[in-house]
Design an enzyme around this catalytic site. Structure first.
Site, mmCIF file in Angstrom:
data_model
loop_
_atom_site.group_PDB
_atom_site.id
_atom_site.type_symbol
_atom_site.label_atom_id
_atom_site.label_comp_id
_atom_site.label_asym_id
_atom_site.label_seq_id
_atom_site.Cartn_x
_atom_site.Cartn_y
_atom_site.Cartn_z
ATOM 1 C CB THR A 1 -0.912 -0.001 1.253
ATOM 2 O OG1 THR A 1 -1.612 -1.237 1.278
ATOM 3 C CG2 THR A 1 -1.900 1.136 1.234
ATOM 4 C CB VAL B 1 3.974 9.559 14.303
ATOM 5 C CG1 VAL B 1 2.908 10.070 15.257
ATOM 6 C CG2 VAL B 1 4.952 8.662 15.036
ATOM 7 C CE LYS C 1 0.354 5.268 13.849
ATOM 8 N NZ LYS C 1 -1.012 5.162 13.311
ATOM 9 N N GLY D 1 -3.475 5.696 4.890
ATOM 10 C CA GLY D 1 -3.804 5.667 3.462
ATOM 11 C C GLY D 1 -2.543 5.761 2.619
HETATM 12 N N1 HSE Z 1 -3.512 1.234 11.086
HETATM 13 C C1 HSE Z 1 -3.059 2.595 11.161
HETATM 14 C C2 HSE Z 1 -4.252 3.508 11.457
HETATM 15 C C3 HSE Z 1 -2.389 2.973 9.877
HETATM 16 O O1 HSE Z 1 -5.405 3.056 11.362
HETATM 17 O O2 HSE Z 1 -4.067 4.674 11.785
HETATM 18 C C4 HSE Z 1 -1.484 4.154 9.967
HETATM 19 O O3 HSE Z 1 -0.435 3.971 10.851
#
Ligand code: HSE
Length: 401
Positions: free
Chosen positions: A11, A127, A200, A297
């Site tokens: 992705t 992050v 994060k 995304g």
């Molecule tokens: N799985 C994470 C989210 C993707 O939903 O924010 C981005 O780090």
């Protein structure tokens, strides 16, 4: 020509390939040279895809090519990403990554390695996806002591909580829909149990303190226990439930946690909905500053990764210093962290009993067969637990005002 190799055509990797190719002119404006994807490493084949021309399956080809100045690691997970990143750095190549697991665990170590080898290790996309947060901490927010950070750091859980509220659905129903639409992973544990947000806030806290904040030490609670009934109250009281990553410095002690909170009228993050992320920093001189944007995304994340590529190229591949020491921060005990609480108890007509226990509460218009209220005083979780002994507790959620 500034040559780049991308590790992983998933992705984010395919997004990085697109951003570098589609926005070549933009990149050239800053780099003053062409940025070229010389290799993409992936085990798979991509027949008919333009990436085929640069696709390789053997990492040594990239390592041995001195023309490659920057390796973009977008595979995710600890291994083999960790080994690949260290090998790239040891070969004199700078690295940028979107890999929060890797950065939270080994950020300080890899930064030290990058410094030794006079190359850079950048991780803007790890992050807040496309939100330019980390470079802001290192380059813009450099004149303040930051005593608090509060962030909505996970798009999946924010999407789930938003949909539970706007469409009156249960956690399981929304999760199923989110998975069908590709917003949530097949294995959603890392998101819904708060582990992703934990890594994060660990990275942010490490950058703010300049020392290692271990994600394993951060008290982490997810959203899988948030019920339709909790959401009913949150809507009625106009206090949206959000999964927050928090860092606070109180009397020199650093506290960090991830947990769902009900947000009051004045809270800066209360209107951050859907897959959006936002982070609010409070500095002693600056006051509050907030960053908002798409936290996940392909293209938003790739945009942040490519901004690191540009930074590395502009800097001639040399070391960009990021103060993050290996020395660990000893976090304050979260058991002593106090907040007001929203409480639901089984059984109606408990108002008098509740009033006799707490110094002040605000009762909520309750569902049948239960009593619900917000405490006026702040409690630590153990203090609240001992006050509620003897009651059947349906839920407790912290309040952030
Ligand atoms: N799985 C994470 C989210 C993707 O939903 O924010 C981005 O780090």
């Amino acid at each position: 020509m500034f040559n780049v190799a991308i590790l992983g055509y998933g992705t984010v990797g395919s997004g990085v390939f697109k951003v570098i190719n589609d926005n070549a002119d933009v990149l050239k404006k800053f780099v003053k040279d062409d940025v070229n994807v010389k290799y993409v490493l992936d085990l798979r084949e991509f027949p008919g895809n333009p990436v085929e021309k640069v696709l390789v399956h053997d990492y040594d080809i990239i390592l041995k090519d001195d023309e490659v100045k920057c390796v973009v690691e977008v595979m995710g997970g600890i291994e083999p990403a960790n080994t690949f990143v260290r090998k790239a750095i040891a070969s004199g190549k700078s690295v940028c990554t979107s890999n929060k697991e890797l950065v939270a665990k080994y950020g300080a170590e890899i930064l030290a390695l990058a410094k030794e080898n006079n190359v850079s290790f950048l991780f803007e996309a790890s992050v807040g996806g496309g939100i330019p947060l980390l470079r802001a901490i290192n380059e813009s927010l450099t004149a303040d002591n930051f005593d608090s950070v509060a962030g909505i750091l996970n798009g999946t859980t924010n999407y789930i909580l938003t949909k539970m509220s706007t469409e009156d659905l249960s956690f399981d129903e929304v999760l199923k829909r989110a998975q069908e639409k590709g917003y949530a992973e097949r294995n959603p544990e890392a998101d819904v149990e708060g582990y992703d947000a934990c890594r994060k806030i660990a990275i942010i806290s490490s950058l703010i303190t300049g020392k290692q904040v271990n994600f394993e030490d951060i008290s982490t609670e997810g959203i899988s226990h948030i019920s339709k009934e909790d959401i009913y109250y949150s809507r009625n009281m106009n206090m949206p439930i959000k999964l927050l990553g928090l860092m606070k410095k109180i009397d020199g002690v650093v506290y960090a946690m991830v947990a769902p909170f009900m947000l009051g009228e004045e809270h800066s993050l209360r209107n951050v909905d859907g897959v959006y992320n936002a982070v609010n920093f409070h500095g002693d001189m600056l006051g509050n500053v907030m960053f908002y944007g798409k936290g996940a995304g392909s293209l938003p994340t790739a945009s942040a990764v490519v901004s690191d590529v540009v930074e590395i190229a502009k800097n001639g591949g040399k070391n960009i210093d990021i103060p993050w020491d290996k020395e660990c921060v000893s976090l304050g005990d979260m058991a002593s962290f106090k907040a007001k609480f929203f409480v639901r108890l089984e059984g109606a007509d408990l108002d008098d009993k509740v009033k006799s226990i707490f110094n002040g509460v605000t009762f909520a218009e309750h569902l049948q067969g239960e009593t619900a209220f917000i405490t006026e005083e702040e409690f630590s979780a153990p203090e609240l637990q001992s006050k509620l002994e003897g009651f059947k507790v349906l839920s407790t959620i912290r309040i952030a005002e």
